[in-house]
Write a protein that holds these residues in place. Structure first.
Motif, mmCIF file in Angstrom:
data_model
loop_
_atom_site.group_PDB
_atom_site.id
_atom_site.type_symbol
_atom_site.label_atom_id
_atom_site.label_comp_id
_atom_site.label_asym_id
_atom_site.label_seq_id
_atom_site.Cartn_x
_atom_site.Cartn_y
_atom_site.Cartn_z
ATOM 1 N N ALA A 116 20.129 -11.847 -5.651
ATOM 2 C CA ALA A 116 19.386 -12.840 -5.154
ATOM 3 C C ALA A 116 18.732 -12.490 -3.793
ATOM 4 C CB ALA A 116 20.519 -13.970 -4.753
ATOM 5 N N ALA A 117 19.513 -11.565 -2.863
ATOM 6 C CA ALA A 117 18.969 -11.244 -1.618
ATOM 7 C C ALA A 117 17.836 -10.099 -2.011
ATOM 8 C CB ALA A 117 20.272 -10.379 -1.121
ATOM 9 N N GLY A 118 17.927 -9.359 -3.006
ATOM 10 C CA GLY A 118 16.847 -8.465 -3.296
ATOM 11 C C GLY A 118 15.769 -9.215 -3.884
ATOM 12 N N LEU A 119 15.635 -10.215 -4.681
ATOM 13 C CA LEU A 119 14.579 -11.173 -4.755
ATOM 14 C C LEU A 119 14.049 -12.013 -3.411
ATOM 15 C CD1 LEU A 119 15.839 -13.051 -8.282
ATOM 16 C CD2 LEU A 119 13.954 -11.199 -7.761
ATOM 17 N N CYS A 120 14.573 -12.383 -2.867
ATOM 18 C CA CYS A 120 14.234 -12.936 -1.468
ATOM 19 C C CYS A 120 13.390 -12.004 -0.714
ATOM 20 C CB CYS A 120 15.322 -13.677 -0.903
ATOM 21 S SG CYS A 120 16.207 -15.049 -1.490
ATOM 22 N N ILE A 121 14.029 -10.712 -0.510
ATOM 23 C CA ILE A 121 13.300 -9.726 0.106
ATOM 24 C C ILE A 121 12.153 -9.431 -0.401
ATOM 25 C CG2 ILE A 121 13.457 -7.459 1.221
ATOM 26 C CD1 ILE A 121 16.558 -8.122 1.830
ATOM 27 N N GLY A 122 12.048 -9.200 -1.772
ATOM 28 C CA GLY A 122 11.037 -8.824 -2.546
ATOM 29 C C GLY A 122 9.685 -10.004 -2.500
ATOM 30 N N GLY A 123 10.020 -11.393 -2.433
ATOM 31 C CA GLY A 123 9.201 -12.260 -2.290
ATOM 32 C C GLY A 123 8.605 -12.566 -1.096
ATOM 33 N N ILE A 124 9.262 -12.098 0.024
ATOM 34 C CA ILE A 124 8.915 -12.313 1.383
ATOM 35 C C ILE A 124 7.745 -10.942 1.524
ATOM 36 C CG2 ILE A 124 9.412 -11.854 3.736
ATOM 37 C CD1 ILE A 124 12.050 -13.472 3.288
ATOM 38 N N ALA A 125 8.292 -10.006 1.098
ATOM 39 C CA ALA A 125 7.336 -8.652 1.243
ATOM 40 C C ALA A 125 5.988 -8.939 0.339
ATOM 41 C CB ALA A 125 8.310 -7.561 0.614
ATOM 42 N N ALA A 126 6.157 -9.439 -0.716
ATOM 43 C CA ALA A 126 4.774 -9.769 -1.595
ATOM 44 C C ALA A 126 4.056 -10.740 -0.770
ATOM 45 C CB ALA A 126 5.411 -10.334 -2.906
ATOM 46 N N TYR A 127 4.523 -11.895 -0.381
ATOM 47 C CA TYR A 127 3.764 -12.871 0.418
ATOM 48 C C TYR A 127 3.028 -12.179 1.524
ATOM 49 C CZ TYR A 127 2.665 -16.746 3.416
ATOM 50 O OH TYR A 127 2.081 -17.631 4.496
ATOM 51 N N VAL A 128 3.755 -11.367 2.321
ATOM 52 C CA VAL A 128 3.064 -10.715 3.429
ATOM 53 C C VAL A 128 2.105 -9.689 3.060
ATOM 54 C CG1 VAL A 128 3.504 -9.115 5.305
ATOM 55 C CG2 VAL A 128 5.223 -10.998 4.889
ATOM 56 N N ALA A 129 2.145 -9.107 1.931
ATOM 57 C CA ALA A 129 1.268 -8.111 1.611
ATOM 58 C C ALA A 129 0.074 -8.794 0.956
ATOM 59 C CB ALA A 129 1.871 -7.102 0.633
ATOM 60 N N LEU A 130 0.049 -9.696 0.183
ATOM 61 C CA LEU A 130 -0.905 -10.500 -0.543
ATOM 62 C C LEU A 130 -1.574 -11.602 -0.006
ATOM 63 C CD1 LEU A 130 0.695 -10.576 -3.985
ATOM 64 C CD2 LEU A 130 -0.832 -8.712 -3.129
ATOM 65 N N ARG A 131 -0.994 -12.070 1.141
ATOM 66 C CA ARG A 131 -1.740 -13.176 1.950
ATOM 67 C C ARG A 131 -3.079 -12.830 2.425
ATOM 68 N NH1 ARG A 131 1.666 -14.348 7.658
ATOM 69 N NH2 ARG A 131 1.043 -12.386 8.365
ATOM 70 N N LYS A 132 -3.904 -13.879 2.333
ATOM 71 C CA LYS A 132 -5.354 -13.494 3.170
ATOM 72 C C LYS A 132 -5.220 -13.832 4.590
ATOM 73 C CE LYS A 132 -9.737 -15.047 2.806
ATOM 74 N NZ LYS A 132 -10.923 -16.097 2.112
ATOM 75 N N ALA A 133 -5.532 -12.855 5.373
ATOM 76 C CA ALA A 133 -5.484 -12.852 6.848
ATOM 77 C C ALA A 133 -6.712 -13.938 7.111
ATOM 78 C CB ALA A 133 -5.855 -11.605 7.450
ATOM 79 N N PRO A 134 -6.628 -14.738 8.349
ATOM 80 C CA PRO A 134 -7.813 -15.793 8.483
ATOM 81 C C PRO A 134 -8.887 -15.103 9.243
ATOM 82 C CG PRO A 134 -5.605 -16.027 9.779
ATOM 83 C CD PRO A 134 -5.220 -15.039 8.731
ATOM 84 N N ASP A 135 -10.134 -15.190 8.716
ATOM 85 C CA ASP A 135 -11.136 -14.581 9.508
ATOM 86 C C ASP A 135 -11.235 -15.165 10.944
ATOM 87 O OD1 ASP A 135 -11.942 -17.176 8.608
ATOM 88 O OD2 ASP A 135 -13.957 -16.347 7.752
#
Length: 160
Positions: free
Chosen positions: A17-36
């Motif tokens: 569960a901890a690994g999935l949470c950390i993986g989800g947060i890392a994926a969100y940070v890596a894939l989110r679109k930075a505002p222009d």
């Protein structure tokens, strides 16, 4: 004494569960679109409209630059204004190119008073117009004067 064992199902579930949470947060940070830049400027205007303090200022000038002069596609439209807070005079300009559907800068009256919204913690952070708010005025009076209609005079009866 009981030690931790990797064969313990509770420990494995917790680690998973901890690994999935950390993986989800890392994926969100890596894939989110930075505002222009345009989105950041829109957010700044909205924050000032919602929480900025209003003060009187003056429209100093307008500037309408074409694509060659500004070096930007679509040109550049600026409103220059000034206001005073605690004895400090601030002269600012606001890029209103993205607000063309809300405002025609050629209708702005230079030298007229205007309302300016500013951040109390950073007074140089200010706006004079936003999507849902405008500090520009049509008259030199900050409060429109409403004249009350006159009542017709009643002729007095002659004295006898």
């Amino acid at each position: 004494m009981t030690g931790l064992s990797l064969r313990d199902p509770q420990l494995l579930g917790t680690l998973l569960a901890a690994g999935l949470c950390i993986g989800g947060i890392a994926a969100y940070v890596a894939l989110r679109k930075a505002p222009d830049e345009a989105e950041l400027e829109r957010q700044r205007r909205m924050e000032l409209v919602q929480g900025g303090r209003i003060i009187d200022g003056t429209v100093i000038d307008i500037s309408d630059l074409d694509e060659q002069e500004s070096g930007r596609a679509g040109g550049l439209q600026l409103i220059l204004y000034q206001y005073e807070i605690a004895g400090v005079v601030y002269e600012c300009s606001q890029d209103v190119t993205s607000l063309k559907e809300h405002l025609d800068i050629h209708q702005c009256r230079i030298g007229f008073p205007a309302s300016v919204r500013y951040d109390t913690h950073r007074p140089e952070n200010s706006i004079i117009v936003a999507e849902g708010w405008s500090g520009l005025r049509d008259t030199a009076n900050s409060v429109p004067i409403r004249r009350t209609p006159r009542r017709p005079r009643v002729k007095a009866a002659p004295f006898l």
